[in-house]
Design an enzyme around this catalytic site. Structure first.
Site, PDB file in Angstrom:
ATOM      1  N   ASP A  80      -1.751   0.088  -1.753  1.00  0.00           N
ATOM      2  CA  ASP A  80      -1.751   1.399  -2.403  1.00  0.00           C
ATOM      3  C   ASP A  80      -0.478   1.610  -3.234  1.00  0.00           C
ATOM      4  OD1 ASP A  80      -2.753   3.862  -3.061  1.00  0.00           O
ATOM      5  OD2 ASP A  80      -2.111   4.847  -1.219  1.00  0.00           O
ATOM      6  N   HIS A 134      -2.674  -1.700 -11.617  1.00  0.00           N
ATOM      7  CA  HIS A 134      -3.653  -2.505 -10.868  1.00  0.00           C
ATOM      8  C   HIS A 134      -3.443  -3.991 -11.149  1.00  0.00           C
ATOM      9  CE1 HIS A 134      -5.486   1.081  -9.492  1.00  0.00           C
ATOM     10  NE2 HIS A 134      -6.054   1.416 -10.630  1.00  0.00           N
ATOM     11  N   LEU A 191      -5.260 -20.234   5.132  1.00  0.00           N
ATOM     12  CA  LEU A 191      -5.261 -18.769   5.248  1.00  0.00           C
ATOM     13  C   LEU A 191      -6.632 -18.261   4.833  1.00  0.00           C
ATOM     14  CD1 LEU A 191      -3.605 -16.005   5.457  1.00  0.00           C
ATOM     15  CD2 LEU A 191      -3.362 -16.177   2.983  1.00  0.00           C
TER      16      LEU A 191
HETATM   17  C1  IPE Z   1      -7.031   3.473  -0.345  1.00  0.00           C
HETATM   18  O1  IPE Z   1      -6.218   4.027  -1.315  1.00  0.00           O
HETATM   19  C2  IPE Z   1      -7.937   2.458  -0.959  1.00  0.00           C
HETATM   20  C3  IPE Z   1      -7.272   1.281  -1.512  1.00  0.00           C
HETATM   21  C4  IPE Z   1      -6.001   0.999  -1.492  1.00  0.00           C
HETATM   22  C5  IPE Z   1      -8.171   0.347  -2.106  1.00  0.00           C
HETATM   23  P1  IPE Z   1      -6.578   5.427  -2.028  1.00  0.00           P
HETATM   24  O2  IPE Z   1      -5.502   5.648  -3.009  1.00  0.00           O
HETATM   25  O3  IPE Z   1      -7.968   5.397  -2.512  1.00  0.00           O
HETATM   26  O4  IPE Z   1      -6.477   6.434  -0.799  1.00  0.00           O
HETATM   27  P2  IPE Z   1      -6.229   7.994  -0.749  1.00  0.00           P
HETATM   28  O5  IPE Z   1      -7.174   8.631  -1.726  1.00  0.00           O
HETATM   29  O6  IPE Z   1      -4.804   8.221  -1.141  1.00  0.00           O
HETATM   30  O7  IPE Z   1      -6.479   8.372   0.671  1.00  0.00           O
HETATM   31  C1  IPE Z   2      -4.457   1.402  -5.010  1.00  0.00           C
HETATM   32  O1  IPE Z   2      -3.591   2.050  -5.881  1.00  0.00           O
HETATM   33  C2  IPE Z   2      -5.570   0.676  -5.743  1.00  0.00           C
HETATM   34  C3  IPE Z   2      -6.886   1.272  -5.588  1.00  0.00           C
HETATM   35  C4  IPE Z   2      -7.197   2.282  -4.831  1.00  0.00           C
HETATM   36  C5  IPE Z   2      -7.968   0.669  -6.351  1.00  0.00           C
HETATM   37  P1  IPE Z   2      -3.915   3.516  -6.416  1.00  0.00           P
HETATM   38  O2  IPE Z   2      -4.689   3.403  -7.676  1.00  0.00           O
HETATM   39  O3  IPE Z   2      -4.512   4.358  -5.360  1.00  0.00           O
HETATM   40  O4  IPE Z   2      -2.454   4.015  -6.746  1.00  0.00           O
HETATM   41  P2  IPE Z   2      -1.874   5.476  -6.487  1.00  0.00           P
HETATM   42  O5  IPE Z   2      -2.078   5.785  -5.032  1.00  0.00           O
HETATM   43  O6  IPE Z   2      -2.642   6.403  -7.379  1.00  0.00           O
HETATM   44  O7  IPE Z   2      -0.423   5.354  -6.855  1.00  0.00           O
HETATM   45 MG    MG Z   3      -3.741   5.513  -3.895  1.00  0.00          MG
END
Ligand code: IPE
Ligand code: IPE
Ligand code: MG
Length: 258
Positions: free
Chosen positions: A35, A52, A146
């Site tokens: 995240d 990403h 792995l």
């Molecule tokens: C969780 O992150 C999903 C992934 C990292 C793929 P999100 O960014 O979607 O989660 P919330 O919305 O902060 O809970």
């Molecule tokens: C995690 O990073 C990747 C996915 C959920 C696909 P985010 O896109 O949620 O990044 P933040 O949380 O908005 O910084």
């Molecule tokens: Mg996120």
């Protein structure tokens, strides 16, 4: 996924490893909620999709560090069943990035001995991505240093709902009796029932929640949170998490071993 200790082949041999003078206890299965990509990009004035991409590249480094440390299974949360609610442009770019990443990773990581597996509602993904997933799973099947499990279109609640459906079908066809449904039988119909439960779950980016990740399998996992955003999460952060894990006392409802 199955109980801790119920491990299949151990090819990535466990050797004593040290960090800051501490002999590390290495988790068999590490899970990471990748995240913070969007915030990482935002801080640099870049589009979220650049975050990403940086996050996907970082996964290569973390895989290598996991191999170095003797971790056997690494599950990473790449896309949740709730992430479809993001703007279409971001979702489309993510799907393209998964295709590109799996393609590149599959060849690049062959020499690292990484087996690629996927957990999630794969039928809900674009068909091109589904074919690339099937091919990557097939071509990497024999690799044994792995197991990298990518949780994609994954939701813990979806996984349990699908498991309930499979068991209901087995009851309906007379294969099993309702009375025979127990924890082991439920486990047997989860996405990857041969994979041990995660010993340690890491969530970077400052959030302290599961966001629908591995809700059944995390019943006895240890958690480690960090404010670092995923694209910046490197080997030293991993070692800090492993050190914290080493110092935990996992009791599984029992009493402390002296
Ligand atoms: C969780 O992150 C999903 C992934 C990292 C793929 P999100 O960014 O979607 O989660 P919330 O919305 O902060 O809970
Ligand atoms: C995690 O990073 C990747 C996915 C959920 C696909 P985010 O896109 O949620 O990044 P933040 O949380 O908005 O910084
Ligand atoms: Mg996120």
């Amino acid at each position: 996924m199955c109980r801790p200790g119920n491990v299949l082949k151990i090819k990535n041999k466990r050797r004593p490893r040290r960090a800051d003078g501490v002999d590390l206890r290495i988790p068999i299965h590490l899970a990471v909620i990748m995240d913070g990509n969007g915030r990482w990009a935002g801080k640099r004035g870049l589009p979220r999709t650049a975050g990403h991409r940086a996050g996907a590249e970082n996964l290569e480094n973390i895989c290598k560090a996991c191999i170095e440390q003797g971790i056997q299974y690494l599950t990473v949360y790449a896309f949740s069943t709730e992430n479809w609610s993001r703007p279409a442009e971001e979702v489309d770019t993510l799907m393209d990035l998964f295709i590109e990443f799996i393609h590149r990773f599959d060849t690049k990581m062959a020499r690292e001995g990484i087996r690629l597996r996927f957990a999630g509602d794969l039928a809900g993904l674009p068909s091109r991505l589904q074919s690339i997933i099937a091919r990557a799973e097939e071509t990497s099947r024999h690799r044994d240093r792995l197991q990298l499990i990518i949780a994609i279109n994954y939701g813990g609640r979806r996984e349990l709902a699908q498991a309930c459906r499979k068991l209901a079908e087995q009851v309906q066809s007379g294969q099993i009796e309702p009375d025979s449904i127990d924890e082991n039988l439920i486990r047997s119909v989860l996405y990857l029932s041969d994979v041990p439960d995660p010993d340690l779950i890491i969530r970077p980016s400052g959030e302290q929640r599961l966001s629908n990740f591995l809700i059944w399998q995390s019943a006895y996992s240890e958690f480690w949170f960090s404010d670092v955003l995923w694209p910046d999460f490197d080997r030293k952060h991993l070692l800090a998490a492993l050190k914290a894990y080493t110092l935990r006392d996992r009791r599984f409802g029992g009493v402390k071993q002296i």
